[in-house]
Design a protein around this motif. Sequence first.
Motif, PDB file in Angstrom:
ATOM      1  N   SER A  44      47.157 -29.424 -56.382  1.00 55.72           N
ATOM      2  CA  SER A  44      48.181 -28.670 -55.666  1.00 55.72           C
ATOM      3  C   SER A  44      47.870 -27.186 -55.790  1.00 55.72           C
ATOM      4  CB  SER A  44      49.554 -28.951 -56.280  1.00 55.72           C
ATOM      5  OG  SER A  44      49.610 -28.426 -57.600  1.00 55.72           O
ATOM      6  N   VAL A  67      45.756 -29.787 -51.807  1.00 57.06           N
ATOM      7  CA  VAL A  67      46.690 -30.568 -50.996  1.00 57.06           C
ATOM      8  C   VAL A  67      47.956 -29.760 -50.792  1.00 57.06           C
ATOM      9  CG1 VAL A  67      47.995 -32.723 -50.835  1.00 57.06           C
ATOM     10  CG2 VAL A  67      45.740 -32.703 -51.943  1.00 57.06           C
ATOM     11  N   GLY A  70      53.418 -33.324 -49.978  1.00 59.47           N
ATOM     12  CA  GLY A  70      53.476 -34.745 -50.264  1.00 59.47           C
ATOM     13  C   GLY A  70      53.833 -35.579 -49.051  1.00 59.47           C
ATOM     14  N   THR A  71      53.244 -35.259 -47.905  1.00 64.15           N
ATOM     15  CA  THR A  71      53.544 -36.005 -46.686  1.00 64.15           C
ATOM     16  C   THR A  71      52.416 -36.987 -46.364  1.00 64.15           C
ATOM     17  OG1 THR A  71      52.439 -34.495 -45.148  1.00 64.15           O
ATOM     18  CG2 THR A  71      54.704 -33.938 -45.816  1.00 64.15           C
ATOM     19  N   ASP A  74      49.523 -35.098 -45.040  1.00 64.80           N
ATOM     20  CA  ASP A  74      48.692 -34.499 -46.094  1.00 64.80           C
ATOM     21  C   ASP A  74      47.725 -35.533 -46.656  1.00 64.80           C
ATOM     22  OD1 ASP A  74      49.878 -31.906 -46.058  1.00 64.80           O
ATOM     23  OD2 ASP A  74      51.572 -32.659 -47.220  1.00 64.80           O
ATOM     24  N   ALA A  75      48.224 -36.749 -46.886  1.00 61.34           N
ATOM     25  CA  ALA A  75      47.395 -37.799 -47.480  1.00 61.34           C
ATOM     26  C   ALA A  75      46.279 -38.237 -46.535  1.00 61.34           C
ATOM     27  CB  ALA A  75      48.271 -38.990 -47.864  1.00 61.34           C
ATOM     28  N   LYS A  97      53.699 -35.715 -56.248  1.00 58.90           N
ATOM     29  CA  LYS A  97      53.314 -35.616 -54.844  1.00 58.90           C
ATOM     30  C   LYS A  97      51.802 -35.641 -54.677  1.00 58.90           C
ATOM     31  CE  LYS A  97      57.387 -33.139 -53.129  1.00 58.90           C
ATOM     32  NZ  LYS A  97      57.895 -31.909 -52.471  1.00 58.90           N
ATOM     33  N   ASP A 100      50.417 -39.117 -55.549  1.00 57.59           N
ATOM     34  CA  ASP A 100      50.694 -40.080 -54.487  1.00 57.59           C
ATOM     35  C   ASP A 100      49.798 -39.849 -53.278  1.00 57.59           C
ATOM     36  OD1 ASP A 100      52.529 -41.487 -55.908  1.00 57.59           O
ATOM     37  OD2 ASP A 100      54.293 -40.720 -54.892  1.00 57.59           O
ATOM     38  N   CYS A 101      49.553 -38.597 -52.932  1.00 58.74           N
ATOM     39  CA  CYS A 101      48.606 -38.307 -51.844  1.00 58.74           C
ATOM     40  C   CYS A 101      47.208 -38.817 -52.192  1.00 58.74           C
ATOM     41  CB  CYS A 101      48.558 -36.803 -51.566  1.00 58.74           C
ATOM     42  SG  CYS A 101      49.863 -36.194 -50.487  1.00 58.74           S
ATOM     43  N   LEU A 132      55.577 -41.166 -49.860  1.00 59.52           N
ATOM     44  CA  LEU A 132      55.191 -40.008 -49.065  1.00 59.52           C
ATOM     45  C   LEU A 132      56.223 -39.749 -47.972  1.00 59.52           C
ATOM     46  CD1 LEU A 132      51.440 -41.024 -48.624  1.00 59.52           C
ATOM     47  CD2 LEU A 132      52.284 -39.182 -50.095  1.00 59.52           C
TER      48      LEU A 132
END
Length: 353
Positions: A44, A67, A70-71, A74-75, A97, A100-101, A132
């Motif tokens: 991040s 990144v 956390g959308t 983004d992933a 976030k 998870d990405c 996400l």
Amino acid sequence: MPVLTRLIPSPLVVDIRPGALDDLGCVLADERISQSGKLAVAVSGGSGARLRERIAPSLPGATWFEVGGGTIDDAVRLANDIKAGHYDAIVGLGGGKIIDCAKFAAARVGLPLVAVATNLAHDGLCSPVATLDNDAGRGSYGVPNPIAVVIDLNVIREAPVRFVRSGIGDVISNISAVADWELANRVNGEKIDGLAAAMARQAGEAVLRHPGGVGDDNFLQVLAEALVLTGIAMSVSGDSRPSSGACHEINHAFDLLYPKRAAAHGEQCGLGAAFAMYLRGAHEESAYMAEVLRRHGLPVLPEEIGFTPAEFVRAVEFAPQTRPGRYTILEHLDLKTDQIKDTYADYVKAIGS
């Protein structure tokens, strides 16, 4: 007699201790996760970026990817960027976030994931789920477990203490979630995985009964291990059942009804768990849970996170709609508005001010 066993999806490496981050490169090489050192590291712009300067010299073959959030976008963007290189593994360095990405990206490109947590805010760091944000709000995506989990307790102590408190609330809520699972088994015959339930419950009990606090290394060790065990319990069961019951339904209701005012995930789950335990008639257990949550600085009343009793009642009433098909004490009792109000008033009296 044949010996029947099952394989448990779990990390190859779990390294939880002060200074663990300094040995990250050696650990990954020793365990043959990345002997070449070619790693894609997702960070991040906050805690991960600050740690980059510290650990970059020990990862000379790494490529760093920042990144933005956390959308799901983004992933997907991270996965597309990583596809262009030839890496042994993806490292997610940061909070929930970022991890998870990185989980989602690793699953998309078919690489193992190393989760390096910079805080203990929730049990997602070792779970088979990536949560996400998307156009519809927020989604949960199935992903493989991390191949390694590294948690440096020195780094954890540098994070805001609210993150640690959130993790406490999340893991203690396991106790209520497993009780809901057992209720669904008794009433509806829902299959319960005894191993997953045992792992999740004992993780919650270990934190609930521990006499230490957020500034204590021994307590942080137990909390980190409990969060990892909870993630493995979800992998064993194949879903979030071991750690998600009425407590998380109430949490999701807060998020959906009051998206701009919602508190931390674990704060809402802890409050939801204490109230759910009271709903199921476990009044002594509810009072003790509330006492422990208070001792760690966590809320046990909605006013403590900026909600009125009326807003809490609305959240409890709405909560079953957040997880259609999941049977908890909320679905079992099917309380109407006035009944929730009365029960909440009794709960407040029971736990004291």
